[in-house]
Design an enzyme around this catalytic site. Structure first.
Site, PDB file in Angstrom:
ATOM      1  N   LYS A 130       0.857   4.049  -2.982  1.00  0.00           N
ATOM      2  CA  LYS A 130       0.461   5.419  -2.703  1.00  0.00           C
ATOM      3  C   LYS A 130       1.623   6.401  -2.920  1.00  0.00           C
ATOM      4  O   LYS A 130       1.396   7.549  -3.326  1.00  0.00           O
ATOM      5  CB  LYS A 130      -0.063   5.533  -1.270  1.00  0.00           C
ATOM      6  CG  LYS A 130      -1.425   4.886  -1.048  1.00  0.00           C
ATOM      7  CD  LYS A 130      -2.497   5.488  -1.937  1.00  0.00           C
ATOM      8  CE  LYS A 130      -3.897   5.114  -1.491  1.00  0.00           C
ATOM      9  NZ  LYS A 130      -4.942   5.644  -2.412  1.00  0.00           N
ATOM     10  N   TYR A 170       0.833  -1.204   0.000  1.00  0.00           N
ATOM     11  CA  TYR A 170       0.000   0.000   0.000  1.00  0.00           C
ATOM     12  C   TYR A 170       0.872   1.260   0.000  1.00  0.00           C
ATOM     13  O   TYR A 170       0.596   2.224  -0.734  1.00  0.00           O
ATOM     14  CB  TYR A 170      -0.902  -0.046   1.223  1.00  0.00           C
ATOM     15  CG  TYR A 170      -1.874   1.096   1.366  1.00  0.00           C
ATOM     16  CD1 TYR A 170      -2.956   1.233   0.502  1.00  0.00           C
ATOM     17  CD2 TYR A 170      -1.732   2.011   2.412  1.00  0.00           C
ATOM     18  CE1 TYR A 170      -3.865   2.271   0.664  1.00  0.00           C
ATOM     19  CE2 TYR A 170      -2.641   3.042   2.586  1.00  0.00           C
ATOM     20  CZ  TYR A 170      -3.699   3.174   1.705  1.00  0.00           C
ATOM     21  OH  TYR A 170      -4.598   4.199   1.878  1.00  0.00           O
TER      22      TYR A 170
END
Length: 302
Positions: free
Chosen positions: A168, A164
């Protein structure tokens, strides 16, 4: 007249907690909204066509215009269909807001290839695909705006989220690359790091008292607080703002710094491992601490 009267926006992940708030917020400012959401579970599995439809119905019930797409924006062909739908059904396209995302949390040495690729596919490849699909139209009309949802998990850090965090952080690079490449066409591109209660953070552990307190704080942060900043960033009022990273935390809006050299070492003779061993401590006081997001945002939201 709202800031977005006559504008059309695509919101990926537009039926989740933050996505719904953004979709409704854009509509409240006069935008027609294409609500794109496949209705997947938190880990990306399953499909539910209901959430996107319900958000669109809310917009229409409030006097706005909306359309629904349940195609996955992670596929470029689908992304092109989503853009074509906005142009055909809603009569234009002026902004793309990419919020869609999933989680496959796991400590790094146990993270599977599927954990890695599935998260990057939705966040990063989805961001690229929907942005790329809209780019020719933005170029032709000499204007447009992108907003990509990043996270403090990437900007600062969190345990068990290497996939993640990578996705991001990569979105920040994508957004800035678009800002540089397309500014000649009056196209803007920014990132937001929303701190608000949503399913993306509902999986946070609550085993210790500190973890429980952190979740209690997050539960007080309404997704509705994110929408005004997004609406502003895609409006003509923000025409001079591009390549930036903003954060939202309840009633706080803040601007993140971006990597720049902060201290240097130089020698006319060049460097060898032995001399670096001797001199590297001169930089140590400027090292970024190995922190989690919760260790940086320690104050209560207001």
């Amino acid at each position: 007249m709202g800031l977005l009267e006559g504008k059309v926006a695509i919101v990926t992940g537009g039926a989740g907690a933050i996505g719904r708030a953004v979709s409704l917020g854009l509509a409240a400012e006069g935008a027609a909204v294409l609500v794109n959401d496949i209705g997947a579970t938190l880990d990306g599995t399953g499909r539910d066509l209901g959430p996107a439809k319900r958000v669109a119905e809310e917009i229409i019930a409030g006097g706005g215009r909306a359309a629904v797409s349940t195609l996955s924006a992670s596929d470029l062909g689908n992304a092109e269909k989503i853009v074509a739908q906005a142009l055909g059904e809603l009569g234009g396209l002026h902004s793309v807001i990419h919020i869609a995302g999933i989680l496959r949390d796991n400590i790094f040495h146990k993270m599977t290839w599927e954990d890695w690729t599935s998260v990057l596919d939705v966040h990063l490849n989805g961001g690229y695909a929907i942005a790329r699909a809209a780019a020719p139209h933005f170029r032709q009309q000499n204007g447009g705006a992108y907003v990509f949802a990043t996270s403090t998990s990437a900007l600062i850090g969190n345990f068990g989220q290497a996939n993640y965090m990578a996705a991001k952080m990569a979105l920040i690079g994508l957004a800035r690359g678009i800002a540089l490449d397309m500014r000649r066409f009056n196209v803007r591109s920014n990132c937001i790091a929303p701190l608000a209660w949503s399913r993306m953070i509902s999986s946070l552990p609550t085993q210790t008292e500190a973890e429980k307190l952190r979740v209690e704080r997050l539960q007080r942060m309404s997704p509705d607080k994110v929408a005004p900043l997004v609406a502003y960033l895609v409006s003509d009022a923000a025409a001079e703002i591009s390549g930036q990273i903003f954060g939202v935390r309840n009633n706080e809006i803040y601007l993140f710094n971006q990597p720049r050299p902060i201290r240097t070492l130089h020698t006319a003779q060049g460097w060898a491992p032995a001399s670096l061993t001797e001199m590297m401590p001169a930089l140590r006081s400027a090292f970024t601490p190995l922190e989690q997001s919760s260790e940086v945002f320690t104050w209560d939201p207001v």
